[in-house]
Design a protein around this motif. Structure first.
Motif, short mmCIF file in Angstrom:
data_model
loop_
_atom_site.label_atom_id
_atom_site.label_comp_id
_atom_site.label_asym_id
_atom_site.label_seq_id
_atom_site.Cartn_x
_atom_site.Cartn_y
_atom_site.Cartn_z
N PHE A 162 0.84 -1.20 0.00
CA PHE A 162 0.00 0.00 0.00
C PHE A 162 0.88 1.25 0.00
O PHE A 162 0.64 2.21 -0.75
CB PHE A 162 -0.90 -0.04 1.24
CG PHE A 162 -1.85 1.11 1.37
CD1 PHE A 162 -2.98 1.22 0.56
CD2 PHE A 162 -1.64 2.09 2.33
CE1 PHE A 162 -3.87 2.27 0.69
CE2 PHE A 162 -2.52 3.15 2.48
CZ PHE A 162 -3.64 3.23 1.65
N ALA A 163 1.92 1.26 0.83
CA ALA A 163 2.81 2.41 0.94
C ALA A 163 3.57 2.64 -0.36
O ALA A 163 3.69 3.79 -0.82
CB ALA A 163 3.79 2.22 2.09
N ARG A 164 4.06 1.58 -0.95
CA ARG A 164 4.81 1.74 -2.20
C ARG A 164 3.92 2.28 -3.31
O ARG A 164 4.34 3.13 -4.11
CB ARG A 164 5.45 0.42 -2.62
CG ARG A 164 6.29 0.55 -3.88
CD ARG A 164 7.15 -0.66 -4.12
NE ARG A 164 7.98 -0.48 -5.30
CZ ARG A 164 9.09 0.25 -5.34
NH1 ARG A 164 9.51 0.87 -4.25
NH2 ARG A 164 9.79 0.38 -6.45
N ARG A 165 2.68 1.81 -3.35
CA ARG A 165 1.77 2.24 -4.40
C ARG A 165 1.42 3.72 -4.26
O ARG A 165 1.29 4.44 -5.25
CB ARG A 165 0.49 1.39 -4.35
CG ARG A 165 -0.56 1.74 -5.40
CD ARG A 165 -1.58 0.64 -5.52
NE ARG A 165 -2.28 0.39 -4.28
CZ ARG A 165 -3.32 1.14 -3.85
NH1 ARG A 165 -3.71 2.17 -4.56
NH2 ARG A 165 -3.94 0.83 -2.73
N LEU A 166 1.28 4.21 -3.03
CA LEU A 166 0.84 5.59 -2.83
C LEU A 166 1.99 6.58 -2.65
O LEU A 166 1.85 7.75 -2.99
CB LEU A 166 -0.09 5.68 -1.61
CG LEU A 166 -1.46 5.04 -1.78
CD1 LEU A 166 -2.30 5.26 -0.53
CD2 LEU A 166 -2.20 5.59 -2.97
N THR A 167 3.09 6.12 -2.09
CA THR A 167 4.20 7.04 -1.81
C THR A 167 5.44 6.76 -2.62
O THR A 167 6.37 7.58 -2.62
CB THR A 167 4.58 6.98 -0.31
OG1 THR A 167 5.27 5.75 -0.03
CG2 THR A 167 3.35 7.08 0.57
N GLY A 168 5.49 5.60 -3.29
CA GLY A 168 6.69 5.23 -4.04
C GLY A 168 7.77 4.62 -3.18
O GLY A 168 8.87 4.34 -3.65
N ASP A 169 7.47 4.38 -1.90
CA ASP A 169 8.46 3.86 -0.95
C ASP A 169 7.76 2.82 -0.07
O ASP A 169 6.80 3.13 0.63
CB ASP A 169 9.01 5.00 -0.09
CG ASP A 169 10.07 4.55 0.90
OD1 ASP A 169 10.28 3.33 1.05
OD2 ASP A 169 10.67 5.42 1.55
N ALA A 170 8.23 1.58 -0.11
CA ALA A 170 7.60 0.52 0.67
C ALA A 170 7.63 0.79 2.16
O ALA A 170 6.81 0.27 2.92
CB ALA A 170 8.29 -0.82 0.37
N HIS A 171 8.58 1.61 2.61
CA HIS A 171 8.68 1.95 4.04
C HIS A 171 8.11 3.33 4.35
O HIS A 171 8.25 3.83 5.46
CB HIS A 171 10.15 1.88 4.49
CG HIS A 171 10.74 0.51 4.38
ND1 HIS A 171 10.44 -0.50 5.26
CD2 HIS A 171 11.60 -0.02 3.46
CE1 HIS A 171 11.10 -1.60 4.91
NE2 HIS A 171 11.80 -1.34 3.82
N GLY A 172 7.46 3.93 3.35
CA GLY A 172 6.96 5.30 3.53
C GLY A 172 5.96 5.47 4.65
O GLY A 172 5.85 6.56 5.23
N LEU A 173 5.21 4.41 4.98
CA LEU A 173 4.19 4.50 6.02
C LEU A 173 4.60 3.75 7.30
O LEU A 173 3.76 3.50 8.16
CB LEU A 173 2.85 3.97 5.50
CG LEU A 173 2.24 4.79 4.37
CD1 LEU A 173 0.98 4.12 3.83
CD2 LEU A 173 1.91 6.22 4.83
N ASP A 174 5.88 3.43 7.41
CA ASP A 174 6.38 2.83 8.65
C ASP A 174 6.20 3.80 9.80
O ASP A 174 6.35 5.02 9.63
CB ASP A 174 7.86 2.47 8.53
CG ASP A 174 8.09 1.27 7.61
OD1 ASP A 174 7.10 0.71 7.10
OD2 ASP A 174 9.27 0.92 7.40
#
Length: 447
Positions: free
Chosen positions: A191-203
């Motif tokens: 979900f984070a990668r799809r919306l922010t471009g970073d798989a850890h963006g919503l950590d």
């Protein structure tokens, strides 16, 4: 002054004002520029106990003083006239800013910054319109400096200097997160990668992750006990192993294919035979080892694990059970494992009944489940509330914002009128007896 100095000559300006010995003069002039915008600089600047080099530099600029003294005095009007006639026609203020950088008007800068922060906060406007609970939280969050702190932390992490721009980007991403929910069981990293471009963006270690989780809680899951619960309420999975569901009496599939399905089915059947509760992970729910209920069966759902304990105890002592009860516990906000298990169990048309706490957070949990699973109330109506609240049952004061009850609009009204909360545990024996009695048909009017 050197007669060879040409108009607009930067090199000549450097020789006159850009030398270290004139730094004191530049500093004093900078402090006056804001107040004198648009007018010629005037007045006198002084330097106590100047060095010989500083005196010599002043003489090169304006000539020898008419009244020598211990203090070095320079008439700004004289400097202004000399510069405009010679090397710098734009004048003293422009010369100082050319040498030392722009002078910012503090009042204008404060206004510009305030406008930039207001613009950043406004990026959540559409999301607030769709989720009223989000607006109250967001207003308080910004008023107490929450957005500025988040932007400061993100600026420190990324090295971006202008914090209002960082804040605007954070808000833009949070708005995108809220607009894309609920999810259908998507892992948080995906979900984070799809919306922010970073798989850890919503950590949760990131400012954006903490801000997004708080916004999700305010918009979809008020009263969630953790960020995990908040994400679970909107179908975002932090981990297929960490997303779990507490259940009782769930049947294992007959003749499942594959080792994981067989193992899950065997565990379910063993615990059902023992009349004991079981915790399934999301992977186990998805394994293919769960058997769907038939159309004449009902799956019951409760909010608190104590109900499962009491039901298991009553079931374990009972000899008159026609068929096993099926009880699922949300354990607060329903996880993806809860939602997917209910989808499997009701996949062939079985009914679903829900009961939770009679308080505002409990109603929020009911709403979170209702957005993803169709259910009818299980002793969760205004009549049931009045029966309990008017009896000899301990109650607490209702706290928080009232929540509507579309399955029975009068329920929210009578709860607000009485101002009392009834915890689900107060009805544990009644709910357990419902389960152990002969199963109701799916269209039973019992509420």
């Amino acid at each position: 002054m050197d007669p060879k100095i040409a108009s607009g000559d930067r090199a000549a300006l450097e020789r006159l004002l850009g030398v270290p010995e004139m730094a004191w003069l530049l500093a004093r002039v900078r402090s006056r520029i804001t107040a004198s915008r648009g007018t010629t600089l005037t007045g006198v600047v002084r330097l106590d106990e100047p060095t010989d080099a500083q005196r010599a530099a002043a003489v090169r600029l304006v000539g020898r003083p008419r009244r020598p003294g211990a203090t070095l005095r320079v008439e700004l009007a004289d400097v202004e006239a000399i510069l405009r006639r010679g090397p710098w026609p734009a004048g003293l203020a422009d010369a100082v800013e050319t040498l030392t950088g722009p002078v910012v008007d503090p009042a204008l800068e404060r206004q510009r910054t305030a406008t930039a922060w207001a613009h950043a906060a406004g990026g959540l406007r559409d999301a607030v319109a769709d989720h009223p609970g989000l607006g109250d939280w967001w207003e308080g969050f910004c008023a107490t400096g929450g957005l500025k702190r988040a932007a400061r932390a993100e600026a420190a992490r990324t090295g971006v200097a202008y914090e209002p721009d960082v804040g605007a980007r954070l808000v833009e991403l949070v708005a995108a997160v809220v607009a894309d929910l609920p999810s259908a069981g998507e892992p948080l990293s995906v979900f984070a990668r799809r919306l922010t471009g970073d798989a850890h963006g919503l950590d949760m270690s990131r400012p954006l992750g903490r801000l997004a989780a708080a916004a999700v809680e305010a918009a979809f899951a008020p009263g969630a006990h953790s960020s995990r619960d908040a994400w679970a309420a909107v179908g975002v999975v932090l981990s297929n192993v960490a997303s779990t569901v507490l259940c009782l009496g769930v049947p294992g599939a007959t003749g499942p294919a594959g080792a994981s399905a067989q193992a899950s089915a065997a565990a379910l059947e063993a615990m059902r035979t023992a009349r004991m509760p079981l915790i399934l992970t999301l992977d186990q729910v998805r394994s293919g080892g769960v058997e769907a209920l038939s159309t004449d069966q009902i799956v019951h759902v409760c909010e608190n694990p104590a109900i499962v304990e009491v039901a298991a105890s009553v079931w374990g002592r009972s000899d008159a059970v026609a068929s096993a009860p099926v009880l699922i516990c949300t354990w607060g906000q329903p996880s993806t494992a809860v939602v997917e298990l209910l989808a499997i169990l009701t996949g062939r048309g079985a009914g679903c009944r829900y009961h939770g706490d009679f308080d505002w957070p409990g109603l929020q949990i009911a709403h979170a489940l209702r957005r993803r699973v169709r259910w009818k109330p299980w002793r969760y109506t205004s009549t049931d509330y009045l029966t309990v609240v008017e009896g000899d049952v301990p109650s607490l004061a209702l706290k928080g914002r009232p929540v509507p009850t579309p399955w029975d609009p009068r329920l929210a009204e009578v709860m607000a009128a009485h101002g009392l909360a009834i915890e689900e545990e107060a009805m544990a024996e009644t709910l357990a007896n419902d389960l152990i009695a002969a199963p109701w048909p799916a269209d039973s009017p019992l509420e």
